[in-house]
Structure formats: C-alpha cells, structure tokens
Design a protein around this motif. Structure first.
Motif, mmCIF file in Angstrom:
data_model
loop_
_atom_site.group_PDB
_atom_site.id
_atom_site.type_symbol
_atom_site.label_atom_id
_atom_site.label_comp_id
_atom_site.label_asym_id
_atom_site.label_seq_id
_atom_site.Cartn_x
_atom_site.Cartn_y
_atom_site.Cartn_z
ATOM 1 N N LYS A 1 101.526 -6.076 144.753
ATOM 2 C CA LYS A 1 101.677 -6.954 142.991
ATOM 3 C C LYS A 1 100.705 -6.304 142.099
ATOM 4 C CE LYS A 1 103.567 -10.482 143.522
ATOM 5 N NZ LYS A 1 104.678 -11.667 143.250
ATOM 6 N N ASN A 2 99.115 -6.478 142.961
ATOM 7 C CA ASN A 2 98.027 -6.186 142.355
ATOM 8 C C ASN A 2 97.861 -4.828 142.447
ATOM 9 O OD1 ASN A 2 95.598 -7.384 141.089
ATOM 10 N ND2 ASN A 2 95.238 -7.733 143.272
ATOM 11 N N ILE A 3 98.516 -3.886 142.570
ATOM 12 C CA ILE A 3 97.852 -2.326 142.545
ATOM 13 C C ILE A 3 99.122 -1.684 141.934
ATOM 14 C CG2 ILE A 3 98.344 -0.266 144.286
ATOM 15 C CD1 ILE A 3 97.202 -1.486 146.652
ATOM 16 N N ALA A 4 100.176 -1.456 141.670
ATOM 17 C CA ALA A 4 101.321 -1.213 141.138
ATOM 18 C C ALA A 4 101.133 -1.228 139.302
ATOM 19 C CB ALA A 4 103.046 -2.394 141.395
ATOM 20 N N PRO A 5 100.791 -2.603 138.850
ATOM 21 C CA PRO A 5 100.476 -1.894 137.802
ATOM 22 C C PRO A 5 99.741 -1.469 136.975
ATOM 23 C CG PRO A 5 100.483 -4.725 138.737
ATOM 24 C CD PRO A 5 100.495 -3.718 139.062
ATOM 25 N N ARG A 6 98.373 -1.597 137.965
ATOM 26 C CA ARG A 6 96.803 -0.484 137.448
ATOM 27 C C ARG A 6 98.411 0.891 137.691
ATOM 28 N NH1 ARG A 6 95.045 -4.959 139.159
ATOM 29 N NH2 ARG A 6 93.235 -5.473 138.648
ATOM 30 N N VAL A 7 98.575 1.411 138.022
ATOM 31 C CA VAL A 7 99.494 2.440 138.663
ATOM 32 C C VAL A 7 99.980 2.976 137.793
ATOM 33 C CG1 VAL A 7 100.715 4.280 140.550
ATOM 34 C CG2 VAL A 7 99.516 2.590 141.379
ATOM 35 N N ALA A 8 101.238 1.651 137.098
ATOM 36 C CA ALA A 8 102.363 2.734 136.336
ATOM 37 C C ALA A 8 100.718 2.117 134.421
ATOM 38 C CB ALA A 8 102.696 0.738 136.018
ATOM 39 N N ALA A 9 99.613 1.617 135.087
ATOM 40 C CA ALA A 9 98.535 2.043 133.477
ATOM 41 C C ALA A 9 98.076 2.715 133.936
ATOM 42 C CB ALA A 9 97.815 0.941 133.379
ATOM 43 N N LEU A 10 97.879 3.718 134.920
ATOM 44 C CA LEU A 10 97.051 5.147 134.428
ATOM 45 C C LEU A 10 98.457 6.182 134.160
ATOM 46 C CD1 LEU A 10 95.333 3.986 138.078
ATOM 47 C CD2 LEU A 10 94.342 4.627 135.302
ATOM 48 N N LEU A 11 99.972 5.886 134.695
ATOM 49 C CA LEU A 11 100.423 6.992 134.306
ATOM 50 C C LEU A 11 101.270 6.351 133.291
ATOM 51 C CD1 LEU A 11 102.087 6.621 137.993
ATOM 52 C CD2 LEU A 11 100.646 8.514 136.806
ATOM 53 N N ASP A 12 100.714 5.737 132.205
ATOM 54 C CA ASP A 12 101.024 5.104 130.963
ATOM 55 C C ASP A 12 103.194 4.928 131.814
ATOM 56 O OD1 ASP A 12 101.596 4.948 128.630
ATOM 57 O OD2 ASP A 12 101.052 6.735 128.153
#
Length: 309
Positions: A95-106
C-alpha cells in the motif's frame, strides 16, 4: 492483458501475501512478477516456480534494498510500458508502493479488491466492509491492491516461469532506510495463521492477557491477536492488532475473547472460516457474526477451556 505483480519478500523467500495476488492477476491475463532487491536470485527462482507465472523480472540493485517505495515505484512505472495492470498485496509495503505507481501513471488506484468481475471491473469493501462496491475503471492502465484473504493462494510449485533481468532503477535520494525493530516469535505469522486467539479490552491489563490468552494460544499452536482497544490500552504491541486499521485475517478458526465486536474489528476478521466468541455481554455485536458463542466470564471460561484441550 499482461499483468505485473510486485513480489513481497524478505530477501530470502517469497511472502504468502504474494500468492493471493498471483491468483487475482491470473483472472486478468498473463502473469509477470517483479522481484526487486539486492542479491535476490533465490527469491527469483522461487517466484518462477509459482503456478501460473509466465515471466519473472528481476531488478537486482542496492537501491531496491528494503523496498523503499520512492525507489521501487519509478521502476514499476517504467515496466508498465509493456504491461496493462499492476497488482500488489494490500500489505503495509504494498500500500506504500501502489499509490506512487498510480500517481506516476496518472491513473486512479483501486484498493483492496475482493474479486475480479471483468477485465476492468472489480469489487472492493467500503464503509469498513459493511458494503461491497462494484467498481469499473476507465483508465488505460490498472493499478490494484489485493486483499489477500479474498483469493486462494497460488501453488508454490508447478510453475515454469522464465527469469529475466531488468535494468534501470536508482536511488531517488529522497528517503533512506534507518533501521527496523522486528518482533521475533515462534508463533505463526498473524496474517497466515490457521488459528488465531485474540483478546480485547475486557482483559483489563497486559498481565491478564498473558495469563488468560497466551496459554490457550500455546495449547492450540495459534497466533496472538488483539482488538484496537487492547492495543491502544497498551496490553500488547501494535503488531497484534486485527481490524480495519490493523491486519486483515481469515484463519480457519478465530477466537474473539472479551471483544465486543466493533465495526473496526469485524472488518479485519469476519471472513474467518469459524468464529468463536466469549463475552459476558449477551448483546455484544460479536455474537452476530460468531459461529459459536459463549456468554460467560472470560476469566473463568477461558482457563477452563484451556485446561480441557
């Protein structure tokens, strides 16, 4: 559809949480895994043996030690150029990694999916699990976290995935690993235990927790759990907390002792196969979800139960 699953590991072996994510990913399409870390050849080989895995991407770089999300997320975003969906277990690190990935992919992240209803349609809990929402994504890329208790674990053998090294990745320089204080115990891990014995605020003290709950858990070979109220009162460490803001569990047998059954706690354990509740309040909400309920004083009932096992 090609899916990319982040493998949670301790540097030596794949953690069980990953296996449920592989099952979820297999419902979407071809399953690829990402093993990131330093000196993770053994983990990659183990991951390649998981049933249903087609390929294992290995990012062996000191920058990925301890899975700092600021370093791992850009790597995932880069690999998503050739994948359609990214899945991670709904654990602390996932849950720490996934939101950052989503933000980078918009794109919008869909959190803690419970089932796969279609290529871009999923169910997930809302209102502490009191309602289940069906969500359909309109994004080109999917970013999902998976509630491990909702899916069967993939078999750890029988797979024949190919292992492929991937380059890229570096230290972003915005975070660093300082240290970890990890509680070591001989008991099963809470999230993978088959039997869990949990105590609530009604115990009154950490001494009573040790006196009443621990002997029963010892007899059953069970993991120890607790309600948020018991943790907040200082009876046990935070690692023991079961609930919406604690750990989500689904053991074969769950003992709820001196736990009233607040929504927060039920959200973390109501998927247990068999729930046994002991509480002196016959109107306690826990009895609404319990398979077996005993209205009794826990200080006499539990020691008696322990003595007869």
């Amino acid at each position: 559809m090609k899916t990319l699953v982040w493998v949670e590991h301790d540097g030596k072996a794949v953690k069980d949480a990953t296996l449920a994510v592989v099952t979820a990913a297999s419902k979407l399409g071809e399953v690829h895994l990402l093993v990131a870390g330093s000196g993770v050849d053994a983990v990659a080989k183990e991951a390649a043996q998981i049933a249903g895995v087609g390929k294992v991407h290995v990012a062996d770089n000191a920058a990925f030690d301890h899975n700092l999300p600021e370093n791992v997320a850009p790597l995932v975003a880069e690999l998503m150029g050739s994948h359609d969906a990214f899945l991670a277990p709904a654990t602390t690190t996932g849950k720490n990694i996934a939101p950052r990935v989503a933000a980078l992919l918009d794109v919008m992240q869909i959190s803690e999916i419970l089932s796969v209803e279609g290529p871009k349609t999923f169910t997930r809990p809302i209102y502490a699990g009191n309602a289940i929402a069906t969500v359909e994504s309109s994004d080109a890329k999917l970013v999902l976290t998976v509630r491990g208790t909702a899916f069967d674990k993939a078999a750890t053998s029988g797979g024949s995935g190919t292992v492929e090294a991937v380059g890229g990745g570096s230290d972003a320089g915005i975070s660093s690993f300082v240290g970890a204080e990890i509680a070591k115990q001989d008991r099963p891990e809470l999230t993978s235990a088959k039997i869990i014995v949990s105590g609530g605020r009604a115990l009154g003290s950490s001494e009573k927790y040790e006196e009443v709950i621990v002997p029963l858990a010892d007899k059953l070979g069970a993991a120890l759990g607790a309600s948020r109220a018991a943790v907040d009162a200082g009876y046990v460490p935070n690692d023991y907390q079961v609930g919406q803001t604690g750990k989500i569990v689904a053991p074969q047998v769950y003992f709820a002792i001196g736990i009233s059954g607040a929504i927060q706690h039920l959200a973390g354990m109501k998927d247990s196969k068999t729930i046994v509740a002991i509480n002196k309040d016959e109107d306690a909400p826990i009895f609404q979800v319990a398979d077996f309920g005993l209205v009794a004083d826990l200080f006499s009932a539990v020691p008696e139960l322990t003595g007869k096992i």
